[in-house]
Scaffold this active site. Sequence first.
Site, mmCIF file in Angstrom:
data_model
loop_
_atom_site.group_PDB
_atom_site.id
_atom_site.type_symbol
_atom_site.label_atom_id
_atom_site.label_comp_id
_atom_site.label_asym_id
_atom_site.label_seq_id
_atom_site.Cartn_x
_atom_site.Cartn_y
_atom_site.Cartn_z
ATOM 1 N N TYR A 51 -33.839 -48.817 41.264
ATOM 2 C CA TYR A 51 -35.005 -49.619 41.423
ATOM 3 C C TYR A 51 -36.285 -49.318 40.836
ATOM 4 O O TYR A 51 -36.738 -48.304 40.860
ATOM 5 C CB TYR A 51 -35.157 -50.246 42.923
ATOM 6 C CG TYR A 51 -34.832 -51.667 43.386
ATOM 7 C CD1 TYR A 51 -36.035 -52.817 42.726
ATOM 8 C CD2 TYR A 51 -33.742 -52.240 43.791
ATOM 9 C CE1 TYR A 51 -35.649 -54.131 42.811
ATOM 10 C CE2 TYR A 51 -33.459 -53.576 43.829
ATOM 11 C CZ TYR A 51 -34.350 -54.673 43.447
ATOM 12 O OH TYR A 51 -34.195 -56.012 43.603
ATOM 13 N N GLU A 53 -39.465 -51.524 40.203
ATOM 14 C CA GLU A 53 -40.663 -52.485 40.167
ATOM 15 C C GLU A 53 -41.983 -52.011 39.605
ATOM 16 O O GLU A 53 -42.315 -50.902 40.310
ATOM 17 C CB GLU A 53 -40.729 -53.344 41.599
ATOM 18 C CG GLU A 53 -39.772 -54.270 42.016
ATOM 19 C CD GLU A 53 -40.137 -55.007 43.255
ATOM 20 O OE1 GLU A 53 -41.045 -54.430 44.046
ATOM 21 O OE2 GLU A 53 -39.086 -55.811 43.752
ATOM 22 N N ASP A 197 -41.076 -68.890 19.492
ATOM 23 C CA ASP A 197 -40.267 -68.651 20.051
ATOM 24 C C ASP A 197 -38.941 -68.164 18.946
ATOM 25 O O ASP A 197 -38.242 -69.090 18.491
ATOM 26 C CB ASP A 197 -39.459 -69.697 21.209
ATOM 27 C CG ASP A 197 -38.403 -69.519 21.959
ATOM 28 O OD1 ASP A 197 -37.377 -68.313 21.501
ATOM 29 O OD2 ASP A 197 -37.961 -70.026 22.963
ATOM 30 N N THR A 223 -35.085 -63.659 22.742
ATOM 31 C CA THR A 223 -33.966 -63.232 23.474
ATOM 32 C C THR A 223 -33.451 -62.076 22.743
ATOM 33 O O THR A 223 -33.658 -61.999 21.387
ATOM 34 C CB THR A 223 -32.668 -64.329 23.700
ATOM 35 O OG1 THR A 223 -32.459 -64.643 22.286
ATOM 36 C CG2 THR A 223 -33.212 -65.471 24.408
ATOM 37 N N LYS A 226 -29.083 -62.668 20.720
ATOM 38 C CA LYS A 226 -28.385 -63.724 19.711
ATOM 39 C C LYS A 226 -28.478 -63.026 18.316
ATOM 40 O O LYS A 226 -27.474 -61.643 18.107
ATOM 41 C CB LYS A 226 -29.407 -64.894 19.420
ATOM 42 C CG LYS A 226 -29.131 -65.610 20.996
ATOM 43 C CD LYS A 226 -30.076 -66.807 21.087
ATOM 44 C CE LYS A 226 -29.986 -67.409 22.608
ATOM 45 N NZ LYS A 226 -30.979 -68.660 22.548
ATOM 46 N N ARG A 232 -27.669 -59.182 26.993
ATOM 47 C CA ARG A 232 -28.466 -60.391 27.359
ATOM 48 C C ARG A 232 -29.647 -60.015 28.079
ATOM 49 O O ARG A 232 -29.667 -59.018 28.798
ATOM 50 C CB ARG A 232 -27.338 -61.194 28.209
ATOM 51 C CG ARG A 232 -26.052 -61.315 27.671
ATOM 52 C CD ARG A 232 -25.414 -62.733 28.569
ATOM 53 N NE ARG A 232 -25.936 -63.928 28.006
ATOM 54 C CZ ARG A 232 -25.557 -64.324 27.006
ATOM 55 N NH1 ARG A 232 -24.725 -63.897 26.206
ATOM 56 N NH2 ARG A 232 -26.087 -65.568 26.598
HETATM 57 C C1 LIG Z 1 -31.330 -69.080 23.663
HETATM 58 C C2 LIG Z 1 -33.056 -69.618 23.630
HETATM 59 C C3 LIG Z 1 -33.603 -69.532 24.945
HETATM 60 C C4 LIG Z 1 -33.348 -69.257 26.127
HETATM 61 O O1 LIG Z 1 -32.440 -68.062 26.180
HETATM 62 P P1 LIG Z 1 -31.548 -67.887 27.796
HETATM 63 O O2 LIG Z 1 -31.297 -66.361 27.631
HETATM 64 O O3 LIG Z 1 -30.309 -68.416 27.634
HETATM 65 O O4 LIG Z 1 -32.313 -68.136 28.866
HETATM 66 C C5 LIG Z 1 -34.878 -69.836 24.603
HETATM 67 N N1 LIG Z 1 -35.315 -70.086 23.522
HETATM 68 C C6 LIG Z 1 -34.632 -70.563 22.452
HETATM 69 C C7 LIG Z 1 -35.167 -70.951 21.308
HETATM 70 C C8 LIG Z 1 -33.416 -70.130 22.604
HETATM 71 O O5 LIG Z 1 -32.593 -70.363 21.439
#
Ligand SMILES: *Cc1c(COP(=O)(O)O)cnc(C)c1O
Length: 418
Positions: A51, A53, A197, A223, A226, A232
């Site tokens: 932990y 925090e 994003d 993220t 991807k 993740r």
């Molecule tokens: C995948 C994605 C998210 C969210 O990601 P999670 O890990 O699934 O919550 C946010 N914005 C965009 C553009 C994404 O492609």
Amino acid sequence: MQEFERADPELYELVRREERYQRDSLRLIPSENYVSKAVLEATGTVLTNKYSEGYPGRRYYEGQRYIDRVETLVVERAKALFGAEHANVQPYSGSPANLAVYMALLKPGDTIMGMALPHGGHLTHGWNVSATGIFWRSVQYGVDRETQRIDYDAVAELARRERPQIMVAGATAYPRQFDFAAFGQIAREVGAYFLADISHIAGLVVAGAHPSPLPHADVVMTTTHKTLRGPRGAMILCRKDLAERIDRAVFPGLQGGPHNSTTAAIGVALAEAATEDFRRYGRQVVENARILAEALMARGFDLVSGGTDNHLILIDLTNRGVIGKKAAKALDRAGLICNYNTVPYDPRKPFSPSGIRLGTPAVTSRGMGPQEMRRIAEWIDAVVAQPDDEAVQERVRAEVRSMCRRFPVPGLPAGDDA
Ligand SMILES: *Cc1c(COP(=O)(O)O)cnc(C)c1O
């Protein structure tokens, strides 16, 4: 994973089946990938027992001598790789990370301007069923009906009229590059923060296969699982002057203790992403998508915006007389995994839309190239032409399996126990 097998054979067997499924099928979902063995191993370490925090040097628990060093190292790698002044690597995933950005920069009821979900945006860009569209006022832009691309004049006009406090650029189903400079300019003009994003395209940005938002955006969220090919999770990058607000929003604003195994695995993925190999990978992802798109168009498929310049392809199946869900299910039976998806101005409903969405990140991680992309187009064509024909699906399934055998999955043993 011998202990796992012994202790819980039931769950272990399901994981093994998923492993074989990932190995023997062509995974064309653009948000998915295969992580390396090193990343997989890092996700399964004893760091999960800790932990912690707070942030390095400012924790609410003792016993952080190694954890602090782990997180600091990963933060430094993130900053160096993207050229950012500050990085927060604690967000549990992309959705909570976006929520943290809004919490850091907005008051409840302020206006978020993001891309509409049916035009390719993400739920967390202000869509009405998402918390981001419930706790904040939301205005949404889309793509132009003719070009199926973002019309930056229309975005500017909407921004001037609605005066958002934050503008979001990013998507889950937009096959074209984002003009981050244009977004940054519009945001500055209307006095909004600009959040880029790059969840889908972070790996392409690192590889130089998509322009970076860093010089133009106030905050960048991505993220890590991807195209970046990590575990993740998510990261928030920002300028120094916003660092404290971002950090406070992640913890204690929204989250408790960070997932330290994930942090370590992000670090491993960032080190991999800093290599020349990864740059080649990112460029090949885009090249493969371009070749797949051309092969599909040559076979009469109608691609949204007429092609792609990133890792993903959106097909409007209307001219083929098949709906998206039916095509996606038939393709899955044939070993080609994709998802059904709305297309811009889709006359059909979101749970049964007109299109399917494909991407090349995972198949490129297996080392597939132009020749394989043309085969994939041929298979998609054959299956979609007769979505009720099980014999076609069986034939393609066998051919897919045989091609998969020639391209081992990173992180998995080759195996012959299919
Ligand atoms: C995948 C994605 C998210 C969210 O990601 P999670 O890990 O699934 O919550 C946010 N914005 C965009 C553009 C994404 O492609």
